[in-house]
Design a protein around this motif. Sequence first.
Motif, PDB file in Angstrom:
ATOM      1  N   SER A 180       0.761  -1.110   0.021  1.00  0.00           N
ATOM      2  CA  SER A 180       0.025  -0.033  -0.018  1.00  0.00           C
ATOM      3  C   SER A 180       0.769   1.065  -0.018  1.00  0.00           C
ATOM      4  O   SER A 180       0.464   2.121  -0.522  1.00  0.00           O
ATOM      5  CB  SER A 180      -0.985  -0.098   1.250  1.00  0.00           C
ATOM      6  OG  SER A 180      -1.496  -1.022   1.446  1.00  0.00           O
ATOM      7  N   ARG A 181       1.859   1.220   0.535  1.00  0.00           N
ATOM      8  CA  ARG A 181       2.785   2.451   0.965  1.00  0.00           C
ATOM      9  C   ARG A 181       3.548   2.805  -0.417  1.00  0.00           C
ATOM     10  O   ARG A 181       3.577   3.808  -0.721  1.00  0.00           O
ATOM     11  CB  ARG A 181       3.763   2.041   1.869  1.00  0.00           C
ATOM     12  CG  ARG A 181       4.117   3.491   2.677  1.00  0.00           C
ATOM     13  CD  ARG A 181       5.150   3.184   3.861  1.00  0.00           C
ATOM     14  NE  ARG A 181       6.441   2.986   3.261  1.00  0.00           N
ATOM     15  CZ  ARG A 181       7.521   2.399   4.039  1.00  0.00           C
ATOM     16  NH1 ARG A 181       7.378   2.536   5.219  1.00  0.00           N
ATOM     17  NH2 ARG A 181       8.731   2.228   3.480  1.00  0.00           N
ATOM     18  N   GLU A 182       3.987   1.637  -1.198  1.00  0.00           N
ATOM     19  CA  GLU A 182       5.173   1.890  -2.063  1.00  0.00           C
ATOM     20  C   GLU A 182       4.270   1.646  -3.538  1.00  0.00           C
ATOM     21  O   GLU A 182       4.866   2.364  -4.514  1.00  0.00           O
ATOM     22  CB  GLU A 182       6.167   0.924  -2.057  1.00  0.00           C
ATOM     23  CG  GLU A 182       7.221   1.212  -0.982  1.00  0.00           C
ATOM     24  CD  GLU A 182       7.905   2.335  -0.983  1.00  0.00           C
ATOM     25  OE1 GLU A 182       7.754   3.246  -2.025  1.00  0.00           O
ATOM     26  OE2 GLU A 182       8.080   3.024   0.043  1.00  0.00           O
ATOM     27  N   ARG A 183       3.276   0.861  -3.777  1.00  0.00           N
ATOM     28  CA  ARG A 183       2.576   0.780  -4.750  1.00  0.00           C
ATOM     29  C   ARG A 183       3.128   0.699  -6.142  1.00  0.00           C
ATOM     30  O   ARG A 183       3.648  -0.380  -6.430  1.00  0.00           O
ATOM     31  CB  ARG A 183       1.363   1.801  -4.952  1.00  0.00           C
ATOM     32  CG  ARG A 183       0.431   2.083  -3.731  1.00  0.00           C
ATOM     33  CD  ARG A 183      -0.713   3.120  -3.817  1.00  0.00           C
ATOM     34  NE  ARG A 183      -1.647   2.902  -4.744  1.00  0.00           N
ATOM     35  CZ  ARG A 183      -2.810   2.658  -4.528  1.00  0.00           C
ATOM     36  NH1 ARG A 183      -3.328   2.479  -3.183  1.00  0.00           N
ATOM     37  NH2 ARG A 183      -3.574   2.332  -5.575  1.00  0.00           N
ATOM     38  N   ASP A 184       2.925   1.819  -6.785  1.00  0.00           N
ATOM     39  CA  ASP A 184       3.673   1.951  -8.143  1.00  0.00           C
ATOM     40  C   ASP A 184       4.982   1.483  -8.309  1.00  0.00           C
ATOM     41  O   ASP A 184       5.523   1.355  -9.488  1.00  0.00           O
ATOM     42  CB  ASP A 184       3.283   2.941  -8.872  1.00  0.00           C
ATOM     43  CG  ASP A 184       1.804   3.229  -9.126  1.00  0.00           C
ATOM     44  OD1 ASP A 184       1.185   4.443  -9.666  1.00  0.00           O
ATOM     45  OD2 ASP A 184       1.254   2.318  -9.049  1.00  0.00           O
ATOM     46  N   LYS A 185       5.689   1.666  -7.257  1.00  0.00           N
ATOM     47  CA  LYS A 185       7.256   1.455  -7.440  1.00  0.00           C
ATOM     48  C   LYS A 185       7.615   0.114  -7.178  1.00  0.00           C
ATOM     49  O   LYS A 185       8.807  -0.077  -7.346  1.00  0.00           O
ATOM     50  CB  LYS A 185       8.057   2.421  -6.148  1.00  0.00           C
ATOM     51  CG  LYS A 185       7.750   3.667  -6.376  1.00  0.00           C
ATOM     52  CD  LYS A 185       8.515   4.381  -5.347  1.00  0.00           C
ATOM     53  CE  LYS A 185       7.935   5.959  -4.909  1.00  0.00           C
ATOM     54  NZ  LYS A 185       7.986   6.430  -3.578  1.00  0.00           N
ATOM     55  N   ILE A 186       6.801  -0.829  -6.910  1.00  0.00           N
ATOM     56  CA  ILE A 186       7.358  -2.194  -6.905  1.00  0.00           C
ATOM     57  C   ILE A 186       7.391  -3.011  -8.038  1.00  0.00           C
ATOM     58  O   ILE A 186       6.381  -2.985  -8.760  1.00  0.00           O
ATOM     59  CB  ILE A 186       6.372  -3.019  -5.880  1.00  0.00           C
ATOM     60  CG1 ILE A 186       6.148  -2.383  -4.439  1.00  0.00           C
ATOM     61  CG2 ILE A 186       6.869  -4.398  -5.616  1.00  0.00           C
ATOM     62  CD1 ILE A 186       5.231  -2.709  -3.446  1.00  0.00           C
ATOM     63  N   ARG A 187       8.598  -3.383  -8.459  1.00  0.00           N
ATOM     64  CA  ARG A 187       8.699  -3.793  -9.909  1.00  0.00           C
ATOM     65  C   ARG A 187       8.717  -5.441  -9.880  1.00  0.00           C
ATOM     66  O   ARG A 187       8.417  -5.937 -10.705  1.00  0.00           O
ATOM     67  CB  ARG A 187      10.121  -3.324 -10.200  1.00  0.00           C
ATOM     68  CG  ARG A 187      10.387  -2.039 -10.623  1.00  0.00           C
ATOM     69  CD  ARG A 187       9.475  -1.568 -11.793  1.00  0.00           C
ATOM     70  NE  ARG A 187       9.575  -0.116 -12.240  1.00  0.00           N
ATOM     71  CZ  ARG A 187       8.926   0.860 -11.824  1.00  0.00           C
ATOM     72  NH1 ARG A 187       7.969   0.462 -10.933  1.00  0.00           N
ATOM     73  NH2 ARG A 187       9.158   2.145 -12.190  1.00  0.00           N
ATOM     74  N   LEU A 188       9.162  -6.027  -8.519  1.00  0.00           N
ATOM     75  CA  LEU A 188       9.302  -7.227  -8.599  1.00  0.00           C
ATOM     76  C   LEU A 188       8.778  -7.929  -7.222  1.00  0.00           C
ATOM     77  O   LEU A 188       9.064  -7.232  -5.962  1.00  0.00           O
ATOM     78  CB  LEU A 188      10.760  -7.727  -8.794  1.00  0.00           C
ATOM     79  CG  LEU A 188      11.040  -9.266  -8.695  1.00  0.00           C
ATOM     80  CD1 LEU A 188      10.216  -9.933  -9.635  1.00  0.00           C
ATOM     81  CD2 LEU A 188      12.686  -9.416  -8.792  1.00  0.00           C
ATOM     82  N   ILE A 189       8.222  -9.067  -7.160  1.00  0.00           N
ATOM     83  CA  ILE A 189       7.670  -9.553  -5.963  1.00  0.00           C
ATOM     84  C   ILE A 189       8.337 -11.095  -6.208  1.00  0.00           C
ATOM     85  O   ILE A 189       7.980 -11.832  -6.904  1.00  0.00           O
ATOM     86  CB  ILE A 189       6.291  -9.679  -5.492  1.00  0.00           C
ATOM     87  CG1 ILE A 189       5.842  -8.334  -5.517  1.00  0.00           C
ATOM     88  CG2 ILE A 189       5.990 -10.589  -4.283  1.00  0.00           C
ATOM     89  CD1 ILE A 189       4.264  -7.988  -5.517  1.00  0.00           C
ATOM     90  N   ILE A 190       8.908 -11.488  -4.857  1.00  0.00           N
ATOM     91  CA  ILE A 190       9.432 -12.877  -5.154  1.00  0.00           C
ATOM     92  C   ILE A 190       9.140 -13.776  -3.856  1.00  0.00           C
ATOM     93  O   ILE A 190       9.207 -13.006  -2.725  1.00  0.00           O
ATOM     94  CB  ILE A 190      11.023 -12.996  -5.185  1.00  0.00           C
ATOM     95  CG1 ILE A 190      11.616 -12.532  -6.142  1.00  0.00           C
ATOM     96  CG2 ILE A 190      11.417 -14.553  -4.975  1.00  0.00           C
ATOM     97  CD1 ILE A 190      13.039 -12.680  -6.370  1.00  0.00           C
ATOM     98  N   PHE A 191       8.477 -14.648  -3.870  1.00  0.00           N
ATOM     99  CA  PHE A 191       7.960 -15.359  -2.779  1.00  0.00           C
ATOM    100  C   PHE A 191       8.299 -16.920  -2.772  1.00  0.00           C
ATOM    101  O   PHE A 191       8.199 -17.321  -3.746  1.00  0.00           O
ATOM    102  CB  PHE A 191       6.500 -15.216  -2.223  1.00  0.00           C
ATOM    103  CG  PHE A 191       5.523 -15.948  -3.065  1.00  0.00           C
ATOM    104  CD1 PHE A 191       4.999 -15.321  -4.372  1.00  0.00           C
ATOM    105  CD2 PHE A 191       4.842 -16.911  -2.859  1.00  0.00           C
ATOM    106  CE1 PHE A 191       4.100 -15.993  -5.216  1.00  0.00           C
ATOM    107  CE2 PHE A 191       3.894 -17.650  -3.391  1.00  0.00           C
ATOM    108  CZ  PHE A 191       3.448 -17.239  -4.792  1.00  0.00           C
TER     109      PHE A 191
END
Lengths: 565, 365
Positions: free
Chosen positions: B42-53
């Motif tokens: 919610s805080r970074e929204r558009d800046k997140i380029r990649l999620i690894i889980f």
Amino acid sequence: MNNLASQNLAEFISNEGTCSTSMLTLYPGYQYFEINIRGFRGAIAYVDTQSVWVGAGDPVLSHPGILEEFISEFFEEAKKNRKVAYILPASKAISDLARKRDLLSFQIGSEPWFKLGGIHPNLAQARQLLKKGATVKAFDPEKLEAREHIEIEEITRGWLKSRKMPALGFLNRLEPWIGLEFKRYFHVIYNGLQVGYLAAVPIKSKRAWYLVDLIRAPNAPVGTTELLVVEAMRQLELEGAKEVSLGMSPFVRFSNTEDSVYPYLYKVMDFSLNRMGFIYNFKLLFEYKKKFGPSNWEPLYFVCSEKRVNPLGLFRLMRVVMPHGFMSILRAVVANSFSQIDSQVLAKRFLTHKILLRSMPSSFLEFVMRSKATLTLAVVNVLFYSVTSGDDGHLRAKLASKHAYQWTRLIEHGFSLESIKLLVIPSVLHWDLSHLFTNLIFLSVFVGLLELLAGTEVVGIAFLSGVILSNPLTSALIIPIVGLFSNETLIHFKQSQDVGSSLGIFSCMGVLAYFFRHTKAALSILVLGVLAVAYLQQDLLALNHLIAIAIGFMFIQYFLPKDAS
Amino acid sequence: MIAVVFSEKQHTRSCLKGLLNRIGFQRVFITDSIDEADYFFSRERDKIRLIIFEESPRHGLDAPLSRLIIQKDYLRLTTVLHVSNGTRNFFRKIVGGDALSRIDYSLDKPFGIRQLIEGLKEGRKRRSRLRSKLCILGSMPHKPIVEAMYTHEASIHWKKILFAENLNELKKNLEEFNFRAGAIAVEPALWSEDLQSFLKSFKKTRQGSLTPLLLLGRKATETYGFRDYADLFMDPKEWGWAEILKVTSKRMTHQEEMVEEIQQSKALIKENKIRSAQTKLVRCLGDDENRLEMIELLGQVCELQGRPNEAIAHYRKVLTLNPCNPSPYLRLNHLMGEKDREVLIEQGKLYCPSHPQLNALDTHE
């Protein structure tokens, strides 16, 4: 002696008992020794074992003046039944009596007592939980609603499940719902749910209570038990209680005088307290009780009807206190030890951060499933050994001459299926039992570890590559060099034979070295080891292990480079 | 660039953080808590380029995190990689994605930086494959465009063309198809201030930055209103629709990784590592030969290596795709002969009328 606590006896114990544990002797499983001395009644509960009577705390007496005689009678009765009598936990008075008679008695712990007088323990955790809206109320288990019953059961189940060690027995039994008629119960309610409860047993003769069962839900908020204890004390004081006990803390608060009586024994107990917390963490228990700021600590003792403790008697005592047996405790200790090995910490210290390796298995079944290659190789090697070894345990000469790797034989076949056989079959043969045993150990440790970290396919390829390529490459490299120096050595080298699965194992070790944080150090150790063995055995072909390590290392470096380029 | 790493295992989190730092992610947020991840999204929204889980054995692929990601609209353009503890074959490189679990690519342990880069590339490709709608704002006949889409192999990326005849229809299409809109093509004749304002603000959004904007015209008079934010200027009469569709699809597919590669190439040139820069640029242009930022950088590399003719060719190519870029004009000014320079500067002033450096150039220098 009586087998059951009759109504009359129960009332007697309830009214006259002076120990915190007196009422607990009304639980099932105890027998009772009762006598009348000069018109005064006395009774003691005990557990009858094969060779020992274990008295549960101080006897209950209608007059304290008959204590010495009662103890004598109890010990005599035990002796008549060919049993030794122990009493624990015993008060100082009984211990002094025993020492007067030169019988064995030593302190085993201390019990914290709280004199209630308007001042209550002031614990930050309890205060904070109160501020968040938690409440403590007394309750009657028989008047709980169905939902509340379920909650209480869940809390108890969760608590028992969270215990790492088997529950203790004797006076430490967890039986919150036995003795409903005399116990008082309190529970903590937080956010509309019960998160913990305690049971208190009365010590009527002293207008005191013993907070015996303190149970909280695994996800209870911090401060639950502290709040329970503090609020229970406050509410019991409002009802007229003068004192509260939290029960004995084993192995603590020994005085200097006591230390000098049996110095080695107290050293052992001190060691158990400080170093054996992985079994039962009595030190943590002591710290917990201490933070409530008890008014005083009463020493408690072990008393024996003889001058020495018989080892068998001690064993029987242990069985009473630890009813689940030593094996269950040992199993729990081993399991806890393994669970405390933080694979993450080991990984961080020893493994490279440039490759993301697999995590350690979380169960034994997962461990087996992920060690398929290692287990298969071990079984195959053992089977082949059993079939190919003679009565003396050595590889049969005929098989060795036919199937062991030898450069001259390899050259005869050239590049053919026979050559592949000539390279693979020796890997399942072993010269003798010690050769097989050594390889099996290396296989289990190194190949097993590699398989857990990198998977079966990596192990399969590394192992096979090592087995097939090491010897031909070694021979191809060494022959031209040796040929320059000595023809005799060259002939000897060409005729050298090799068997064993070590080439595959060393190839896997080369892969493993790549995964270590300090790769150069790991490789250096391996290389030096191989050189040492080759030197000691005076066998140039033993250098094939160096080639095997190199094969494994280069294979994994190609497939899993640590750099992007 | 921000990456989020979610795993219950501390070693996995710290390892991935190190690897992601090495491949250019300046900020890597690591957590094992769904609540923390939610807060950070919610805080970074558009800046997140990649999620690894990393999957938890309890959840399999239906992990709470992937369900959380699906709920967040603003994460539709974010690449999601999944790490497994080796439940699949070591050599099966392409595991593909899973729409239900919102996974773009799955990596099996063990893996290193090379596999991670490859996985990221494949994951981005998959994400961009979903953006298969081309929005065209114009009144041209549809048939040739649709024909080009169905018949030319190079246009295989585009599955649907959404035609709009005015700004409102374009807005409606973009709203309806959201992140699935892969590129926008605009007919110059439909320019208006509203359109200019809309496209300017659109290009500033995360989706806008990943969506190529193509002007279907090259005349100086046509490009004026779009020169600050259009990516390409291609007249269908000159290029043909097949080529236009191919160029836009490649530009869109490789947009995210090319942005990183361009930055890295610039850094290499700045550090005077010219050969490395050249290798990187040539490799990237293999994926998208019309990536004009890369072509321009390659021109600079050729200049620095003392190959002016090649540099000129590269700069000229940039100008064929985007005549409104002032930088090639300035560079060509130094490289070309006097006669050619004259024509060039005139052209530059035409296409970039308010550029101070271009205006300051005297054609007779």
